[in-house]
Design a protein around this motif. Structure first.
Motif, short mmCIF file in Angstrom:
data_model
loop_
_atom_site.label_atom_id
_atom_site.label_comp_id
_atom_site.label_asym_id
_atom_site.label_seq_id
_atom_site.Cartn_x
_atom_site.Cartn_y
_atom_site.Cartn_z
N ASN A 157 0.84 -1.20 0.00
CA ASN A 157 0.00 0.00 0.00
C ASN A 157 0.87 1.25 0.00
O ASN A 157 0.76 2.10 0.90
N ARG A 159 2.57 4.63 -0.06
CA ARG A 159 2.16 6.03 -0.05
C ARG A 159 3.44 6.86 -0.16
O ARG A 159 4.08 7.18 0.85
N LYS A 184 0.33 -8.55 -2.69
CA LYS A 184 -0.70 -7.80 -3.43
C LYS A 184 -0.22 -6.37 -3.60
O LYS A 184 0.20 -5.72 -2.63
N SER A 186 -1.13 -2.57 -5.94
CA SER A 186 -1.99 -1.90 -6.92
C SER A 186 -1.12 -1.62 -8.15
O SER A 186 0.12 -1.71 -8.09
N THR A 218 -3.95 -5.19 -8.49
CA THR A 218 -5.32 -4.66 -8.64
C THR A 218 -5.26 -3.37 -9.44
O THR A 218 -4.30 -2.60 -9.35
N ARG A 219 -6.33 -3.15 -10.21
CA ARG A 219 -6.36 -2.00 -11.13
C ARG A 219 -7.69 -1.28 -11.02
O ARG A 219 -8.31 -0.95 -12.03
N GLY A 220 -8.14 -1.04 -9.77
CA GLY A 220 -9.39 -0.30 -9.57
C GLY A 220 -10.53 -0.93 -10.33
O GLY A 220 -10.72 -2.14 -10.29
N GLY A 223 -10.31 -4.14 -12.56
CA GLY A 223 -10.20 -5.51 -12.05
C GLY A 223 -8.81 -5.86 -11.54
O GLY A 223 -8.08 -4.97 -11.08
N ARG A 239 -16.52 -5.80 -10.36
CA ARG A 239 -17.98 -5.81 -10.52
C ARG A 239 -18.43 -4.43 -11.00
O ARG A 239 -17.84 -3.41 -10.63
N VAL A 243 -20.80 3.36 -7.59
CA VAL A 243 -19.76 3.60 -6.60
C VAL A 243 -20.10 4.82 -5.74
O VAL A 243 -20.40 5.90 -6.25
N ALA A 249 -11.21 -0.12 -0.69
CA ALA A 249 -11.48 -1.13 -1.74
C ALA A 249 -10.39 -2.21 -1.73
O ALA A 249 -10.69 -3.41 -1.71
N GLY A 250 -9.14 -1.78 -1.74
CA GLY A 250 -8.04 -2.74 -1.78
C GLY A 250 -7.99 -3.60 -0.52
O GLY A 250 -7.75 -4.81 -0.59
N ALA A 288 -13.21 -9.45 -5.70
CA ALA A 288 -13.94 -8.40 -6.44
C ALA A 288 -15.37 -8.27 -5.91
O ALA A 288 -15.92 -7.17 -5.81
N ALA A 291 -15.14 -6.47 -2.50
CA ALA A 291 -14.79 -5.05 -2.68
C ALA A 291 -15.96 -4.28 -3.29
O ALA A 291 -16.16 -3.11 -2.96
P1 ATP Z 1 -7.01 1.44 -1.96
O1 ATP Z 1 -7.57 2.70 -2.53
O2 ATP Z 1 -7.85 0.85 -0.88
O3 ATP Z 1 -5.54 1.51 -1.62
P2 ATP Z 1 -6.09 -0.31 -4.03
O4 ATP Z 1 -5.44 0.68 -4.94
O5 ATP Z 1 -5.27 -1.21 -3.23
O6 ATP Z 1 -7.18 0.41 -3.14
P3 ATP Z 1 -7.88 -0.91 -6.20
O7 ATP Z 1 -7.10 -1.42 -7.34
O8 ATP Z 1 -8.35 0.50 -6.26
O9 ATP Z 1 -7.08 -1.23 -4.87
O10 ATP Z 1 -9.19 -1.81 -5.99
C1 ATP Z 1 -9.14 -3.14 -5.52
C2 ATP Z 1 -10.33 -3.90 -6.06
O11 ATP Z 1 -11.53 -3.26 -5.61
C3 ATP Z 1 -10.42 -3.91 -7.59
O12 ATP Z 1 -9.68 -4.97 -8.17
C4 ATP Z 1 -11.93 -4.08 -7.78
O13 ATP Z 1 -12.32 -5.44 -7.66
C5 ATP Z 1 -12.51 -3.29 -6.62
N1 ATP Z 1 -12.81 -1.91 -7.05
C6 ATP Z 1 -12.05 -0.81 -6.91
N2 ATP Z 1 -12.63 0.27 -7.49
C7 ATP Z 1 -13.79 -0.18 -8.02
C8 ATP Z 1 -14.86 0.43 -8.76
N3 ATP Z 1 -14.83 1.73 -9.09
N4 ATP Z 1 -15.91 -0.35 -9.13
C9 ATP Z 1 -15.97 -1.66 -8.81
N5 ATP Z 1 -15.00 -2.30 -8.12
C10 ATP Z 1 -13.92 -1.56 -7.74
#
Ligand code: ATP
Length: 314
Positions: A157, A159, A184, A186, A218-220, A223, A239, A243, A249-250, A288, A291
């Motif tokens: 994570n 930052r 894991k 992002s 993960t890619r927001g 997916g 999914r 939102v 989410a992550g 997914a 989240a």
């Molecule tokens: P965080 O903001 O908590 O650090 P992250 O960057 O680790 O999150 P993301 O890649 O943003 O993680 O999201 C993780 C998972 O959450 C995605 O793979 C997806 O399944 C779900 N997710 C995130 N954003 C969305 C969205 N806008 N709609 C649907 N599902 C989402």
């Protein structure tokens, strides 16, 4: 049991007060804390290891953990205060001011490493374990000590704005990655770890070659995919939901993935060897799903298992 190792803190969320001006409402939070709460709510046997203050915010955090069925017996009690993160919202964009000097969560030392029971098959680490002194040394020492017998899972994570000494941080991160079974990141984390041109899947593969059997990216809303050190690759879409906000989410995605692996009995060092492409794909899909519930409501409010038992939204 999985032991989540990291910080629980209080997010002070702005709210109007009757006399005018802005007050702050204390909300329990922290990335690893969110994952622990989500795991507990998904019926996964979960413990939490942190430096927990005896102050009233520490009580609030312990209560939230307990209410979500997270075992708090591993918390190391401290007379120091709880870390506070004051949130300021400007045009919907959040900035944070931390009160984290000498707090309970940040002040753990390697000589406090606890003996852990055999029932703990996996350790989960988050980003604060790497950034903050002196607790970073504590968490790194725990991972080094236990990596041969327990599955290590990590979400750094990253930052970038909080990193004071980048060389030191990169060295620590690399040492942790080498001991991690499931990492894991992002897509942004991945670009930070391996800057420069190149597709994400190749970068994930390059990190898997350093030690982890599985690197999940993960890619927001795009997916997620998982890259195995043997070259296997599986993907899962996000999914489609309405939102509200993507806070947590992550963190909750991770809990969904781990809950799926736990239900197959794979959250151990030996279990890691049995995780194959199809099992990982269904774990990513579960992540997914979990989240999607979190992003469709305010704050990092992970779902309970009964909230997932309805019909599939897709
Ligand atoms: P965080 O903001 O908590 O650090 P992250 O960057 O680790 O999150 P993301 O890649 O943003 O993680 O999201 C993780 C998972 O959450 C995605 O793979 C997806 O399944 C779900 N997710 C995130 N954003 C969305 C969205 N806008 N709609 C649907 N599902 C989402």
């Amino acid at each position: 049991m999985i032991l989540c190792c990291g910080e629980a803190l209080i997010d002070m969320i702005p709210a109007p007060v009757q006399t005018g001006g802005t007050g702050y409402v204390p909300h329990s939070g922290g990335a690893v804390f969110n994952t622990a709460v989500a795991l507990g709510r998904l019926d996964v046997p979960t413990g939490f290891l942190t430096g927990l203050s005896k102050d009233l915010f520490g009580e609030q955090l312990r209560e939230t953990l307990g209410n979500s069925r997270v075992d708090t017996r591993f918390c190391i009690l401290s007379d120091r205060p709880t870390t506070l993160a004051f949130v300021r919202l400007t045009d919907g964009h959040a900035t944070y001011t931390f009160y984290d000097e000498n707090t309970a969560g940040r002040s753990l030392f390697p000589d406090q490493l606890p003996d852990l029971p055999d029932e703990i098959g996996a350790l989960y680490f988050g980003g604060i374990s790497l950034i903050s002194e002196p607790c970073a040394d504590f968490y790194a020492a725990l991972a080094m000590r236990d990596a041969d017998e327990r599955l290590i899972v990590m979400d750094p994570n990253i930052r970038a704005g909080f990193i004071r000494d980048e060389d030191r941080y990169r060295a620590r991160l690399d040492a942790m990655i080498r001991r991690t079974g499931i990492l894991k990141v992002s897509d942004e984390d991945l670009e930070w770890i391996l800057p420069g041109p190149g597709p994400l899947d190749e970068k994930a593969g390059a990190i898997a070659a350093r030690g982890p059997k599985i690197v999940i990216v993960t890619r927001g809303r795009e997916g997620a995919f998982a890259s195995f050190s043997d070259g296997t690759m599986v993907t899962a879409p996000a999914r489609r939901v309405e939102v509200v906000d993507t806070v947590g989410a992550g963190d909750t995605f991770n809990a969904g993935v781990l809950a799926a692996l736990a239900s197959d009995g794979l959250l151990t060092r030996a279990g890691l060897e049995e995780i194959d492409g199809p099992r990982m794909k269904s774990a990513l899909e579960h992540g997914a799903r979990v989240a999607a519930v979190t992003v469709s409501r305010a704050g990092a409010n992970p779902p309970w298992s009964h909230e997932l038992s309805g019909p599939d939204p897709d």
